[in-house]
Write an enzyme that holds these catalytic residues in place. Structure first.
Site, PDB file in Angstrom:
ATOM      1  N   GLU A   1       0.848  -1.193   0.000  1.00 35.16           N
ATOM      2  CA  GLU A   1       0.000   0.000   0.000  1.00 35.16           C
ATOM      3  C   GLU A   1       0.886   1.247   0.000  1.00 35.16           C
ATOM      4  OE1 GLU A   1      -2.346   1.523  -0.857  1.00 35.16           O
ATOM      5  OE2 GLU A   1      -4.005   1.643   0.566  1.00 35.16           O
ATOM      6  N   ASP A   2       0.324   2.361  -0.447  1.00 28.70           N
ATOM      7  CA  ASP A   2       1.100   3.599  -0.485  1.00 28.70           C
ATOM      8  C   ASP A   2       1.179   4.270   0.885  1.00 28.70           C
ATOM      9  OD1 ASP A   2      -1.604   4.268  -0.497  1.00 28.70           O
ATOM     10  OD2 ASP A   2      -1.494   5.564  -2.264  1.00 28.70           O
TER      11      ASP A   2
ATOM     12  N   ARG B   1       0.997  12.058  -9.258  1.00 31.87           N
ATOM     13  CA  ARG B   1       1.452  10.683  -9.016  1.00 31.87           C
ATOM     14  C   ARG B   1       2.852  10.453  -9.581  1.00 31.87           C
ATOM     15  NH1 ARG B   1      -2.881   7.574  -7.194  1.00 31.87           N
ATOM     16  NH2 ARG B   1      -4.914   8.059  -8.077  1.00 31.87           N
TER      17      ARG B   1
ATOM     18  N   PHE C   1      -0.559  16.338   4.147  1.00 33.08           N
ATOM     19  CA  PHE C   1      -0.996  15.691   2.910  1.00 33.08           C
ATOM     20  C   PHE C   1       0.171  15.618   1.931  1.00 33.08           C
ATOM     21  CE2 PHE C   1      -3.269  14.730  -0.914  1.00 33.08           C
ATOM     22  CZ  PHE C   1      -4.232  13.858  -0.445  1.00 33.08           C
TER      23      PHE C   1
ATOM     24  N   ASP D   1      -3.487   5.808   6.637  1.00 26.20           N
ATOM     25  CA  ASP D   1      -3.930   7.069   7.222  1.00 26.20           C
ATOM     26  C   ASP D   1      -4.832   6.742   8.422  1.00 26.20           C
ATOM     27  OD1 ASP D   1      -4.296   9.902   7.231  1.00 26.20           O
ATOM     28  OD2 ASP D   1      -6.100   9.707   6.026  1.00 26.20           O
TER      29      ASP D   1
HETATM   30  P1  IMP Z   1      -7.268   5.208   5.215  1.00 29.39           P
HETATM   31  O1  IMP Z   1      -8.415   4.256   5.038  1.00 29.39           O
HETATM   32  O2  IMP Z   1      -7.707   6.481   5.912  1.00 29.39           O
HETATM   33  O3  IMP Z   1      -6.055   4.595   5.883  1.00 29.39           O
HETATM   34  O4  IMP Z   1      -6.938   5.678   3.762  1.00 29.39           O
HETATM   35  C1  IMP Z   1      -5.782   5.438   3.126  1.00 29.39           C
HETATM   36  C2  IMP Z   1      -5.900   6.000   1.721  1.00 29.39           C
HETATM   37  O5  IMP Z   1      -6.154   7.408   1.749  1.00 29.39           O
HETATM   38  C3  IMP Z   1      -4.582   5.828   0.991  1.00 29.39           C
HETATM   39  O6  IMP Z   1      -4.550   4.618   0.292  1.00 29.39           O
HETATM   40  C4  IMP Z   1      -4.567   7.027   0.078  1.00 29.39           C
HETATM   41  O7  IMP Z   1      -5.245   6.708  -1.116  1.00 29.39           O
HETATM   42  C5  IMP Z   1      -5.357   8.083   0.795  1.00 29.39           C
HETATM   43  N1  IMP Z   1      -4.469   9.043   1.480  1.00 29.39           N
HETATM   44  C6  IMP Z   1      -4.328   9.208   2.811  1.00 29.39           C
HETATM   45  N2  IMP Z   1      -3.442  10.167   3.108  1.00 29.39           N
HETATM   46  C7  IMP Z   1      -2.980  10.609   1.918  1.00 29.39           C
HETATM   47  C8  IMP Z   1      -1.984  11.602   1.557  1.00 29.39           C
HETATM   48  O8  IMP Z   1      -1.349  12.287   2.376  1.00 29.39           O
HETATM   49  N3  IMP Z   1      -1.786  11.769   0.228  1.00 29.39           N
HETATM   50  C9  IMP Z   1      -2.448  11.052  -0.727  1.00 29.39           C
HETATM   51  N4  IMP Z   1      -3.350  10.114  -0.424  1.00 29.39           N
HETATM   52  C10 IMP Z   1      -3.624   9.894   0.880  1.00 29.39           C
HETATM   53 MG    MG Z   2      -4.535   4.159  -1.708  1.00 29.91          MG
END
Ligand code: IMP
Ligand code: MG
Length: 176
Positions: free
Chosen positions: A97-98, A163, A150, A101
């Site tokens: 995963e990238d 990206r 962010f 959050d």
């Molecule tokens: P989570 O379910 O809140 O953990 O969401 C994670 C997803 O939110 C990641 O896979 C990203 O697609 C997006 N995301 C969260 N923070 C960032 C950020 O700082 N930059 C870009 N995408 C983010």
């Molecule tokens: Mg993502």
């Protein structure tokens, strides 16, 4: 007006850290085969680089999930937009995963993947924002813990932009 982007991790720093993760994973899985699940689209750059630095046999599959919610907050209910090509039963799976959050997306996805009977299931994320966590998620391999900012680049987007930046940067949105 263009958004301001300040470099957080340069291409060289990312490259070095990804090599280290590849080495660590190669050691942990010595004598085994790995199935990497790349979560589209954000993790694609990271997953490709990581795979190049893993020395045990690697199979790559892709999954695209979308989290119901608004622009900045995921709801935790995940829709599978594109599923894997192949079953993961009996496989040693690492989800790539990238960024983690709130943790909601991976928490939910792992519940789904566990029902498919993998031999093992681990999580590797390039970035982690611990301050934002809402749902507990165990990350087995983390590139960098970052502050609550962010970020874009290296696969991560803001409204589908940035990206392709070869570095990770903190984006400050400019008013029009
Ligand atoms: P989570 O379910 O809140 O953990 O969401 C994670 C997803 O939110 C990641 O896979 C990203 O697609 C997006 N995301 C969260 N923070 C960032 C950020 O700082 N930059 C870009 N995408 C983010
Ligand atoms: Mg993502």
């Amino acid at each position: 007006m263009a958004d301001r982007i300040d470099v957080l991790y340069s291409e060289e720093e990312l490259d070095k850290r990804i090599r280290e993760l590849g080495d660590e994973i190669s050691r942990d899985y010595a004598g085994k085969e790995i199935t990497l699940i790349c979560i589209l689209k954000g993790a694609s750059f990271f997953a490709c680089e990581l795979a190049k630095h893993i020395s045990v046999p690697v199979y790559i599959d892709f999954m695209q999930v979308s989290s119901y919610g608004n622009e900045t907050e995921s709801s935790g209910v995940v829709k599978i937009v594109q599923d894997l090509d192949d079953p993961i039963r009996g496989k040693n799976v690492i989800v790539v995963e990238d960024i983690i959050d709130s943790g909601r997306t991976m928490h939910y996805l792992f519940q789904i993947l566990r029902t498919r009977g993998p031999e093992s299931l681990k999580l590797c994320s390039l970035l982690n924002k611990p301050d934002r966590r809402v749902t507990e998620v165990e990350i087995d391999y983390t590139g960098f813990d970052i502050p609550d900012k962010f970020v874009v680049g290296y696969g991560l987007d803001y409204a589908q932009r940035y990206r392709n930046l070869p570095y990770i940067g903190v984006v400050t949105l400019e008013e029009d």
